[in-house]
Scaffold this active site. Structure first.
Site, PDB file in Angstrom:
ATOM      1  N   CYS A  67       0.892  -1.306  -0.020  1.00 12.80           N
ATOM      2  CA  CYS A  67      -0.006   0.053  -0.009  1.00 12.80           C
ATOM      3  C   CYS A  67       0.811   1.411   0.223  1.00 12.80           C
ATOM      4  O   CYS A  67       0.816   2.528  -0.860  1.00 12.80           O
ATOM      5  CB  CYS A  67      -0.632   0.486   0.564  1.00 12.80           C
ATOM      6  N   CYS A 411       1.036 -26.323  24.342  1.00  8.11           N
ATOM      7  CA  CYS A 411       1.681 -27.583  23.826  1.00  8.11           C
ATOM      8  C   CYS A 411       2.202 -27.709  24.827  1.00  8.11           C
ATOM      9  O   CYS A 411       3.226 -28.753  25.503  1.00  8.11           O
ATOM     10  CB  CYS A 411       1.958 -27.822  22.357  1.00  8.11           C
TER      11      CYS A 411
END
Ligand SMILES: *[C@@H]1O[C@H](CO)[C@@H](O)[C@H](O)[C@H]1NC(C)=O
Ligand SMILES: *[C@@H]1O[C@H](CO)[C@@H](O)[C@H](O)[C@H]1NC(C)=O
Ligand SMILES: *[C@@H]1O[C@H](CO)[C@@H](O)[C@H](O)[C@H]1NC(C)=O
Length: 505
Positions: A67, A411
């Protein structure tokens, strides 16, 4: 990470991101003076666009590199187009701004920048698929603001129209009226942001090919493969399909050429299986090209798109598919439902037979797997794709299986807890606690692994459950005790474990 990350679309993103990175250049500064680009937000968007028969709107994010790079070009184009007759307006919307988020999603904005062309007070909305530098933007926007198809009257018209190494579609008509002409114009209107359309009564003006054409006929001109294709069915659906199909290269290449990206996007958005040949171009490219092309020509109308890529350009793909670079030349067919078929050490003369075997359903899908560990003595057992069948589905045990990712913090937090659970069951041959690295192994679609850790339980008799309770040792044990199938012998025993588990529920 979702299951979808194993589908081919995300493979495209992997490759495409590499390409995008390669294209990201220097960020130019925006000029401080008068802005020609209109700034819009929720408060004045509808009012403004409803006043314009034609307006271009960029949805941007203030932090996105593409952009920032576009901004000065867009502004420059806006200043040039502001003195066009009639003036043409370019606008922008900060799509990240809280108030504008609804607006952006209304317009289907998913990445930045997304540029839309709004016609008739936003009654028709089309994608802007034009260039990203000022001159290109000006030319593209001018053309988009005119009629969808331009009349080709002179040799000059024809040569300026077709000069740019682009895909152009010209309708040849005995008169500019009637159903054929109307259908052609309707399709041109629909696909105008992707292709250039023209019409003529004089086929002699058309470059390439003979001039005996009287029409009505549609000729698609392209700078590759057979260079032009004629088509005589004027049903709108048929015309559209003809254009979409014949404008794609028979074999598309992975490379960083911006002109090529539109082909790759189209190929990866269609539901075809993708055949991908990866090899070292400088070594064996020439040996493979003709044969691969021939096979592609034969099979491309049978639901397979053909691509090829140089080892250098597609490095990310090897890791993605779990194949090794020393397996090149390698061909992979990736189907829309995520299955992969792999043939390493390919020879040109084997391509056709192999593709045919795929078509005939004679190939077995390739499963990416870590090697089966030689030692598996820890309390929590390691499962890999190749051992999933034996250790989980057909294990004859009650198994709790964690799908984890090496980088996932939850985890890591869970690891010592699962360890404790596993230790407490060490003397119970009927219960196994296991884990599988879901980033290094292909996970069958029976498992929905949308986040990490995802934990499944399978009872001895084959009941499947998703574990979604607290991740404490007590909860795990209670869950296992509640859902496990017991052998007769165990059911006879005074079941301490089960009672204590029940107390906790
Ligand atoms: C729309 O509103 C915003 C903020 O309220 C303002 O900055 C912008 O100039 C307005 N645009 C037009 C075209 O009025
Ligand atoms: C034009 O397209 C319509 C479908 O949109 C179809 O019904 C009609 O037969 C087509 N006309 C011709 C001449 O092919
Ligand atoms: C491709 O082959 C050439 C010639 O043998 C070699 O120099 C080059 O390193 C190879 N490229 C890759 C990426 O292996």
């Amino acid at each position: 990470m979702a299951m979808a990350s194993w589908a081919s679309h995300s493979f495209f993103l992997v490759v495409f991101c590499l390409v995008s990175l390669a294209l990201t250049g220097i960020h130019a500064e925006e000029s401080e003076s008068k802005e020609f680009v209109l700034t819009l937000d929720r408060s004045n968007f509808s009012d403004t666009v409803s006043k314009h028969d034609f307006i271009v709107v960029e949805f941007y994010s203030p932090t996105c590199g593409h952009c920032k790079k576009l901004a000065p070009e867009y502004e420059k184009a806006a200043s040039i187009l502001s003195i066009n007759d009639p003036p043409l307006v370019l606008a922008k919307v900060d799509a990240i701004e809280e108030v504008n988020k609804g607006l952006a999603s209304e317009y289907g904005v998913q990445g930045y920048p997304t540029i839309k062309i709004l016609r008739n007070g936003a009654k028709t909305v089309r994608e802007y698929n034009g260039p990203r530098e000022a001159d290109g933007i000006v030319a593209y926007v001018k053309r988009q603001s005119g009629p969808a198809s331009v009349e080709v009257k002179t040799v000059e018209d024809a040569s300026s129209f077709t000069s740019d190494n682009k895909i152009v579609i010209v309708g040849v008509f005995p008169k500019f009226s009637g159903e054929e002409f109307e259908n052609f114009t309707a399709v041109a209107e629909k696909l105008r942001s992707d292709y250039e359309f023209g019409h003529t009564m004089d086929a002699k003006l058309l470059p390439r090919g003979e001039s005996s054409v009287t029409g009505p006929v549609i000729r698609l001109l392209k700078p590759f493969d057979e260079l032009f294709v004629d088509f005589k069915d004027f049903h709108t659906d048929a015309v559209e399909k003809f254009i979409e199909d014949s404008s794609l290269p028979i074999v598309a290449e992975y490379n960083t050429d911006p002109n090529n990206q539109r082909f790759l996007i189209k190929i990866f958005n269609n539901p075809n299986a993708k055949a991908m040949l990866f090899l070292n171009f400088s070594e064996v490219g020439d040996a493979f090209r003709p044969k691969y092309h021939e096979v592609a020509e034969k099979y491309r109308s049978e639901g397979i798109s053909f691509l090829m890529g140089d080892l250098e350009t597609v490095k990310g793909a090897f890791q993605y598919f779990g194949i090794k670079e020393d397996q090149v030349p390698v061909i992979i067919i990736h189907t829309n439902d995520g299955k992969k078929y792999v043939k390493p050490s390919l020879k040109p003369e084997h391509i056709e037979d192999w593709v045919k075997e795929f078509k005939d359903g004679k190939l077995l899908p390739f499963i990416r797997s870590e090697p089966i560990p030689e030692q598996n003595n820890e309390p929590v057992k390691d499962v890999v794709a190749d051992s999933l069948q034996d250790m989980f589905l057909n294990s004859g045990k009650n198994v709790l299986l964690e799908f984890y990712a090496p980088w996932c913090k939850h985890c890591k937090d869970l690891a010592p807890i699962l360890d404790e659970v596993a230790v407490s069951y060490e003397s119970d041959p009927d219960v196994m606690i296991a884990k599988i690295d879901a980033t290094a192994n292909d996970i069958p679609s029976d498992f929905e692994v949308k986040w990490f850790p995802t934990i499944y339980f399978k009872s001895k008799s084959g009941n499947f459950l998703l574990y979604d309770e607290d991740r404490s040792k007590e909860r795990f044990v209670a869950f296992i005790e509640k859902n496990r199938d017991k052998t007769d012998k165990q059911a006879d025993k005074p079941i301490d474990k089960q009672d204590s588990a029940k107390d906790e529920l």
